[in-house]
Motif scaffolding. Structure first.
Motif, PDB file in Angstrom:
ATOM      1  N   ILE A  62       0.839  -1.203   0.000  1.00 26.06           N
ATOM      2  CA  ILE A  62       0.000   0.000   0.000  1.00 26.06           C
ATOM      3  C   ILE A  62       0.873   1.252   0.000  1.00 26.06           C
ATOM      4  N   LEU A  63       1.932   1.254   0.812  1.00 26.77           N
ATOM      5  CA  LEU A  63       2.853   2.388   0.847  1.00 26.77           C
ATOM      6  C   LEU A  63       3.519   2.587  -0.506  1.00 26.77           C
ATOM      7  N   LEU A  64       3.980   1.483  -1.095  1.00 24.71           N
ATOM      8  CA  LEU A  64       4.641   1.545  -2.400  1.00 24.71           C
ATOM      9  C   LEU A  64       3.718   2.100  -3.465  1.00 24.71           C
ATOM     10  N   PHE A  65       2.528   1.522  -3.579  1.00 22.64           N
ATOM     11  CA  PHE A  65       1.599   1.931  -4.634  1.00 22.64           C
ATOM     12  C   PHE A  65       1.103   3.367  -4.430  1.00 22.64           C
ATOM     13  N   SER A  66       0.961   3.780  -3.185  1.00 21.49           N
ATOM     14  CA  SER A  66       0.504   5.143  -2.927  1.00 21.49           C
ATOM     15  C   SER A  66       1.545   6.162  -3.375  1.00 21.49           C
ATOM     16  N   ILE A  67       2.805   5.921  -3.026  1.00 21.70           N
ATOM     17  CA  ILE A  67       3.873   6.855  -3.390  1.00 21.70           C
ATOM     18  C   ILE A  67       4.108   6.865  -4.893  1.00 21.70           C
ATOM     19  N   SER A  68       4.272   5.682  -5.480  1.00 24.66           N
ATOM     20  CA  SER A  68       4.555   5.617  -6.914  1.00 24.66           C
ATOM     21  C   SER A  68       3.341   6.029  -7.739  1.00 24.66           C
ATOM     22  N   GLY A  69       2.132   5.677  -7.280  1.00 24.29           N
ATOM     23  CA  GLY A  69       0.924   6.069  -7.998  1.00 24.29           C
ATOM     24  C   GLY A  69       0.731   7.577  -7.997  1.00 24.29           C
TER      25      GLY A  69
END
Length: 327
Positions: A236-243
Motif C-alpha cells: 500500500i505504501l509503495l503503490f501510494s507513493i509511486s501512484g
C-alpha cells in the motif's frame, strides 16, 4: 491586455506550495529520522532521502526560481551567475527526487518478488549506496544547465537576467542534451515505476493464490496470515507513493513528448491550449514534492501518532512552563 488567468493561478499556487512544501518535508524528515514509525531502516533511508530531495525541489524551484522572481523581480536571484547556479540546482534536485522514487520502487519490487535477493539488496547499506550514486549522477547530469544561461543586460558591470544562449536553440549538442534530459527525467522513471508495479502486482496475485492453496480455505478463515498482512502494508505504501508520482507527472511526460514531436517552441497566445497545458504540467510536477508526507500520515499509523506528538509537543511545553511559573 488582461493578465492571463494561468499567471493569476500561478501567483497564488507557487507561494502556497512554497509555504506548504518546506514545513511538511521538514516534519517528514524529523519524524522518519527518529525511527519510531515501525519501518525497516532500509525503507526509512529511502523515505528520508525522498523527503530531503522534495524539500530541495521546493527551495530551489518553487521558491528561488519561481516565487521570489514573481514578487521580487529585481532580487539577487536575477543576477546571471546566481540564476545559472539555480538553473543547475533546480534540475539536479528534480532529477534526484524522481530517481529516488525509482530506487524506492525497485527496492520494494525486489523485497516483495525476490525473497533470496531481499537479504542482500534490501539493506541499509545498499539503500545508502543507491541514494549516494543517484545524487552524484543527478548532479553531473544537471551540470550543463549552468552553461546554458546568458545575461539579458549589464548594469554597472553586473550581468542581470536569465535567458538561454542563442546556441541553445541552434546547436545540435544542446538539442541532443535536451532530448536525453527529457528521456532520463521523467520518461524513463515513469516507465520503470509502472513496470516494477505491474510486475509486483503480478507476483502478488500468483503468491496469494499459492498461499491460499497451501493453507486451505478453512485454515485461511481461522488464522491470520501475518506475513501477508505485513506485505500488504508495504505494498500500500509503495503503490501510494509511486501512484501519486505517476499521476502528477503524467501530464508533463505526455506534453514533453508531444512538444518534441510537433517541435513546439513558441505559443500563439496566453490562451493557447499548449501554453496552458505546459504551465499546468509544471504546477502538478511541483505538487508532487508535497504529497508524500500526506501519504505517510494516511497510511502509517505510527507516523500519524508521531506527527500528533510533534504537533502537541510545543503546547505541552508551554503548559509545563506555565504550571512551574504558577508554583
Amino acid at each position: 491586455m488582461a493578465y492571463p488567468i494561468v499567471w493569476q493561478i500561478e501567483d497564488v499556487f507557487y507561494p502556497l506550495i512554497s509555504a506548504i512544501g518546506v514545513p511538511v518535508n521538514l516534519v517528514a524528515i524529523m519524524i522518519l529520522s527518529r525511527g519510531n514509525c515501525g519501518l525497516s531502516k532500509c525503507i526509512t533511508h529511502y523515505l528520508i532521502g525522498m523527503a530531503v530531495a522534495d524539500l530541495l525541489v521546493v527551495v530551489f524551484d518553487a521558491i528561488l526560481w519561481i516565487t521570489v522572481p514573481i514578487y521580487l523581480p529585481h532580487s539577487f536571484v536575477k543576477i546571471t551567475p546566481v540564476c545559472s547556479v539555480l538553473s543547475a540546482l533546480r534540475s539536479a534536485a528534480t532529477v534526484i527526487s524522481v530517481w529516488f522514487t525509482v530506487t524506492f520502487t525497485f527496492d520494494r519490487f525486489v523485497a516483495i518478488c525476490y525473497e533470496r535477493l531481499k537479504t542482500k539488496c534490501c539493506t541499509e547499506r545498499t539503500a545508502a549506496a543507491f541514494l549516494g550514486t543517484v545524487t552524484v549522477l543527478g548532479c553531473l547530469e544537471s551540470l550543463p544547465w549552468y552553461f546554458a544561461i546568458e545575461p539579458r543586460y549589464i548594469i554597472d558591470n553586473i550581468p542581470w537576467g536569465c535567458t538561454h544562449k542563442q546556441s541553445y536553440y541552434s546547436s545540435p549538442g544542446w538539442t541532443a542534451f535536451e532530448v536525453i534530459n527529457y528521456i532520463l527525467t521523467p520518461c524513463v522513471p515513469c516507465f520503470l515505476i509502472l513496470l516494477f508495479n505491474v510486475l509486483t502486482v503480478r507476483r502478488i496475485l500468483v503468491s496469494s493464490q499459492m498461499r491460499r492453496g497451501l493453507r486451505g480455505q478453512k485454515s485461511a478463515e481461522k488464522h491470520k496470515d501475518v506475513e501477508m498482512e505485513n506485505r500488504l502494508k508495504s505494498i500500500i505504501l509503495l503503490f501510494s507513493i509511486s501512484g501519486s508520482f505517476v499521476l502528477l507527472w503524467v501530464t508533463q511526460v505526455v506534453y514533453n513528448i508531444y512538444a518534441r514531436i510537433t517541435d513546439i517552441r513558441y505559443y500563439n497566445s496566453y490562451t493557447d491550449p499548449c501554453f496552458i497545458t505546459d504551465r499546468t504540467a509544471k504546477m502538478l510536477q511541483l505538487l508532487s514534492s508535497c504529497t508524500n508526507t500526506g501519504i505517510y500520515a494516511v497510511i502509517q499509523v505510527k507516523f500519524r501518532q508521531e506527527l500528533k506528538n510533534a504537533m502537541i509537543y510545543p503546547f505541552n511545553q508551554i503548559a509545563q512552563a506555565w504550571n512551574k511559573w504558577r508554583v
